[in-house]
Design an enzyme around this catalytic site. Structure first.
Site, short mmCIF file in Angstrom:
data_model
loop_
_atom_site.label_atom_id
_atom_site.label_comp_id
_atom_site.label_asym_id
_atom_site.label_seq_id
_atom_site.Cartn_x
_atom_site.Cartn_y
_atom_site.Cartn_z
CG HIS A 147 -7.44 -1.36 -0.17
ND1 HIS A 147 -7.70 -0.84 -1.27
CD2 HIS A 147 -8.40 -0.86 0.68
CE1 HIS A 147 -8.88 -0.12 -1.50
NE2 HIS A 147 -9.13 -0.03 -0.04
CB SER A 185 -14.00 3.20 -10.40
OG SER A 185 -13.99 2.48 -9.21
#
Length: 355
Positions: free
Chosen positions: A175, A269
């Protein structure tokens, strides 16, 4: 998938968790080609909050900017640039986050990944984090030794392949990172300095110095003015394509062909579709390698996180270590060293060979 709860190691007579941990230790020590995928959970102990926990960044943003932010994720979506109020919040928050990162220190988990690399076990680390702590611990994050060869406008695919050593990059920043800012018009990059972080915290996008310089020159020679850009963080938001997506894809493909024998996923997650696909693909490759090797413990996939994975991951992970990432990796010696499981108890797994 076997669940190993770290807090249960201190429970007298809990042999199931201890036995499972010994199996994980053997897998780490036997590995010769390990892949690591990390998320925000590995940086929490450095002082940088994660995203989705009850005390994470998304929740903090909703509390701090209730009139502008209804969902913390909205502040990491490229569509925010269509809303002036969201732009102000975005820049202010990025300035604050930059300051947090400046104060952060590398965690035991970052050090563990670096040790894997030093012992020749790490194929590559893929991180979702933008804090560049992988770079700070000594893992190379650039794609080539001369990054300008990739960033320049005239760098064609053929030239990239000629320049790039696919083993050079030790940690891929999926990212982007907050070390660098980029102009929205001319794409000039500059360091995200402390001075610029203070400007960001005011909520106003700073102008691109290169565009300003070009505009001054155009004025001197009598040319009409053009649109000038502003600086934004060089990170990849939701609904944006990674500018080096092609290179990342080629590295991923290359790593799968190298037949990894261990995958460790830490502090994520498992919510982002692209990451989920990557983990599943790597898991299949690692499990396939278990069929081709005779080394004890090889071909395992390990998930380390405070929260258990969502449904549908039982056939992906062999072990789920529930607990703090730093605590977990401190129990995973890379060689045959003894490690403390709890007060007065220790474990030593079988030693594995480095390549």
């Amino acid at each position: 998938m076997q669940r190993l709860v770290l807090s249960e190691l201190s429970v007298s007579g809990d042999t199931e968790t201890s036995t499972g941990l010994a199996q994980v230790q053997r897998a780490v020590q036997a590995s010769q080609r390990c892949l690591v995928i990390t998320g925000a959970g590995i940086s929490v102990s450095s002082g940088i909050p994660d995203f989705r926990s009850p005390t994470g960044l998304f929740h903090q943003l909703k509390q701090k900017y209730p009139s502008s932010v209804t969902n913390g994720r909205d502040l990491f979506d490229a569509t925010l640039f269509h809303d002036a109020s969201m732009v102000n919040v975005f820049y202010s928050f990025m300035g604050e986050l930059r300051t947090l990162i400046d104060r952060a220190t590398c965690t035991p988990t970052h050090a563990f990944i670096k040790r894997l690399d030093e012992h020749g076990k790490l194929l590559r680390c893929y991180t979702q984090n933008i804090d560049s702590l992988e770079k700070r611990v000594g893992l190379e994050t650039a794609f080539v030794q001369d990054e300008d060869a990739v960033d320049s406008a005239d760098s064609a695919s053929k030239r990239r392949k000629q320049t790039m050593d696919k083993k050079f990059t030790r940690a891929v920043q999926l990212h982007g990172d907050l070390d660098t800012l980029i102009c929205t018009i001319c794409h000039t990059k500059c360091p995200f300095s402390h001075k610029l972080a203070l400007e960001f915290r005011e909520g106003t996008p700073p102008p691109c110095p290169r565009c300003k310089e070009i505009e001054v020159i155009r004025g001197i020679v009598g040319k009409r003015s053009q649109t000038t850009g502003v600086l934004r963080p060089d990170i990849v938001l939701y609904n944006e394509m990674h500018p080096q997506g092609e290179l990342i894809g080629s590295l991923n493909e290359y790593d799968l062909k190298r037949r990894p024998d261990l995958l460790i996923v830490i502090g994520t997650s498992l919510k982002i579709p692209g990451i989920k696909r990557m983990i599943r693909e790597m898991s299949r490759c690692v499990h396939d390698s278990a069929q081709r090797t005779q080394r004890a413990g090889a071909g395992k996939v390990i998930f380390i996180n405070r929260d258990e994975p969502p449904r549908g991951w039982d056939d992906v992970f062999d072990y789920f270590i529930e607990g703090d990432a730093d605590h977990a990796v401190n129990l995973l010696p890379i060689h045959g060293d003894k490690v403390a499981l709890n007060d007065g108890e220790s474990s030593s797994a079988e030693s594995g060979q480095d390549p």
